[in-house]
Design an enzyme around this catalytic site. Sequence first.
Site, PDB file in Angstrom:
ATOM      1  N   CYS A  37     -43.327 135.623  26.145  1.00 52.26           N
ATOM      2  CA  CYS A  37     -43.615 136.388  24.937  1.00 52.26           C
ATOM      3  C   CYS A  37     -45.018 136.100  24.425  1.00 52.26           C
ATOM      4  O   CYS A  37     -45.217 135.494  23.369  1.00 52.26           O
ATOM      5  CB  CYS A  37     -42.556 136.137  23.887  1.00 52.26           C
ATOM      6  SG  CYS A  37     -41.032 136.958  24.369  1.00 52.26           S
ATOM      7  N   GLU A  38     -45.960 136.439  25.252  1.00 59.34           N
ATOM      8  CA  GLU A  38     -47.396 136.401  24.974  1.00 59.34           C
ATOM      9  C   GLU A  38     -47.988 137.219  26.094  1.00 59.34           C
ATOM     10  O   GLU A  38     -47.321 137.439  27.100  1.00 59.34           O
ATOM     11  CB  GLU A  38     -47.941 134.966  25.074  1.00 59.34           C
ATOM     12  CG  GLU A  38     -47.795 134.229  23.771  1.00 59.34           C
ATOM     13  CD  GLU A  38     -48.499 132.889  23.768  1.00 59.34           C
ATOM     14  OE1 GLU A  38     -49.726 132.885  23.968  1.00 59.34           O
ATOM     15  OE2 GLU A  38     -47.824 131.900  23.536  1.00 59.34           O
ATOM     16  N   GLY A  98     -59.997 119.552  46.248  1.00 63.04           N
ATOM     17  CA  GLY A  98     -58.594 119.877  45.980  1.00 63.04           C
ATOM     18  C   GLY A  98     -58.323 121.264  46.521  1.00 63.04           C
ATOM     19  O   GLY A  98     -57.635 121.471  47.518  1.00 63.04           O
ATOM     20  N   GLU A 148     -64.344 114.947  47.484  1.00 63.98           N
ATOM     21  CA  GLU A 148     -62.977 114.922  46.949  1.00 63.98           C
ATOM     22  C   GLU A 148     -62.483 116.330  46.629  1.00 63.98           C
ATOM     23  O   GLU A 148     -62.301 116.681  45.476  1.00 63.98           O
ATOM     24  CB  GLU A 148     -62.905 113.993  45.731  1.00 63.98           C
ATOM     25  CG  GLU A 148     -64.076 114.178  44.779  1.00 63.98           C
ATOM     26  CD  GLU A 148     -64.174 113.120  43.699  1.00 63.98           C
ATOM     27  OE1 GLU A 148     -63.834 111.959  43.957  1.00 63.98           O
ATOM     28  OE2 GLU A 148     -64.605 113.470  42.591  1.00 63.98           O
ATOM     29  N   TYR A 201     -53.564 124.103  41.895  1.00 60.64           N
ATOM     30  CA  TYR A 201     -53.470 124.348  40.448  1.00 60.64           C
ATOM     31  C   TYR A 201     -52.432 125.420  40.112  1.00 60.64           C
ATOM     32  O   TYR A 201     -52.599 126.181  39.161  1.00 60.64           O
ATOM     33  CB  TYR A 201     -54.850 124.699  39.863  1.00 60.64           C
ATOM     34  CG  TYR A 201     -55.895 123.682  40.263  1.00 60.64           C
ATOM     35  CD1 TYR A 201     -55.889 122.410  39.684  1.00 60.64           C
ATOM     36  CD2 TYR A 201     -56.830 123.951  41.252  1.00 60.64           C
ATOM     37  CE1 TYR A 201     -56.808 121.454  40.082  1.00 60.64           C
ATOM     38  CE2 TYR A 201     -57.751 122.990  41.657  1.00 60.64           C
ATOM     39  CZ  TYR A 201     -57.734 121.749  41.059  1.00 60.64           C
ATOM     40  OH  TYR A 201     -58.630 120.807  41.462  1.00 60.64           O
TER      41      TYR A 201
HETATM   42  C1  PLP Z   1     -60.588 118.424  39.894  1.00 62.91           C
HETATM   43  C2  PLP Z   1     -61.467 117.445  40.529  1.00 62.91           C
HETATM   44  C3  PLP Z   1     -61.810 117.566  41.880  1.00 62.91           C
HETATM   45  C4  PLP Z   1     -61.340 118.705  42.774  1.00 62.91           C
HETATM   46  O1  PLP Z   1     -61.919 119.936  42.472  1.00 62.91           O
HETATM   47  P1  PLP Z   1     -61.618 121.240  43.382  1.00 62.91           P
HETATM   48  O2  PLP Z   1     -62.377 122.327  42.748  1.00 62.91           O
HETATM   49  O3  PLP Z   1     -60.137 121.490  43.362  1.00 62.91           O
HETATM   50  O4  PLP Z   1     -62.047 120.937  44.779  1.00 62.91           O
HETATM   51  C5  PLP Z   1     -62.598 116.572  42.421  1.00 62.91           C
HETATM   52  N1  PLP Z   1     -63.044 115.522  41.671  1.00 62.91           N
HETATM   53  C6  PLP Z   1     -62.734 115.381  40.369  1.00 62.91           C
HETATM   54  C7  PLP Z   1     -63.240 114.204  39.612  1.00 62.91           C
HETATM   55  C8  PLP Z   1     -61.948 116.332  39.753  1.00 62.91           C
HETATM   56  O5  PLP Z   1     -61.660 116.196  38.443  1.00 62.91           O
END
Ligand code: PLP
Length: 415
Positions: free
Chosen positions: A336-337, A269, A267, A364
């Site tokens: 403003c930080e 991202g 999975e 992200y």
């Molecule tokens: C955030 C997340 C991902 C993806 O992580 P990446 O580093 O973006 O590949 C996969 N599984 C779960 C459960 C997550 O919380």
Amino acid sequence: MDLIDGRYKQSGIDLLDIVERYGSPLYLYDSALMISQFKKMKSSFSVQNLKIHFAAKALTNISVLKIFRNLGAGLDAVSIQEVKLALEAGFNPGDILFTPNSVSVKELEKAVSYGVKINIDNIDILEYFGHTHPEFPICIRINPHILAGGNSNISVGHIDSKFGISIHQLPLVRRIISTLKMNIEGIHMHTGSDILDIDVFMQAADILFNVARDFDNLSYIDFGSGFKVKYKPDDYETDINDFGLEMSNKFNAFCKEYGKDLTLIFEPGKFLVSESGLFLVKTNTIKQTTSTIFACIDSGFNHLIRPMFYNAYHDITNISNIGGRPKIYTVVGYICETDTFGWNRKLSEVRPGDILVFKNAGAYGFTMSSNYNSRYRPAEVLIHNGNDYLIRKRETFEDLLKNQLILSSELDDIK
Ligand SMILES: *Cc1c(COP(=O)(O)O)cnc(C)c1O
């Protein structure tokens, strides 16, 4: 991003022209890179059943979710709102794995009603589920307690992490499952650590296979993510081909032993969308102090928080003064930080109005943005097949007021 005839382009689209048309700051994504990353990952594995779930939290724009749906991906959702976005994008409930943490039973019930797959990472919730829905097939998230590397804000595999059910609590898990006659269809882990050393990951995989031996009705094993991409030219990145080969061998051997062709799930991202995204900003002003030249831009950690939150490095390029005399700048935001995007970066001379580009902004970036300092969130544009499409409008003042219920005469007594 390529330099062609003195202009920076992304898949043939001129970047200065894009900013001219859509304004700044702007998130720009290229579908071609998402598609090639997906295909690269898919072709690295040789197993009977492979499923790649896109981790929605990296980039939840519906048009992006649709790209992955059309590619045949599943979806990793961490909130019921992400589940709803996935359904909106046309994913089948069976292709969505809901992996929540610290959510209420009410949110889980909602997921049951949508018919999505559910990943449980808490023994209390497991028992609740066993009493209320013993027949509902579930996945169990295990914390193998290895792979502690990466940034401590991201790493979730350590012993005092709130994620997953500790490997040491498995005897209890087995008791609950057999007592309540629960149906466990999947085993999952996601340590949040970068896959730097394939051997280290394989150790974690072995732990998960060991767990899997205890469950005789599985249909999938989900190894989470951890695929690393380059943020700097000399960065290490996960060798997906080597990884795919080793993992496939291990998985196929396990399936043979188990007596069933299980589905191998990952999975990712970041791996799928990080490099597909650019963040374009405009320089408001230059500020020279006794020690530093600051390039001050029309953005801040309200739009891209990774440099401040994770100490992440994003490459920065001045695309509107190519060939300008290089100088050393510290690139800062307007919040403003302290919101420093990069210390001591060598950029071709930056002048007020110059456009800077941040690389690796697909994952992200927008999804962690906020309205802090009452700033608007940026627009998002997608490049697809040589065209550019606005896929999210820039916010306006109305958005800041939208949910406010404004008291007037009720406050008149204040003198
Ligand atoms: C955030 C997340 C991902 C993806 O992580 P990446 O580093 O973006 O590949 C996969 N599984 C779960 C459960 C997550 O919380």
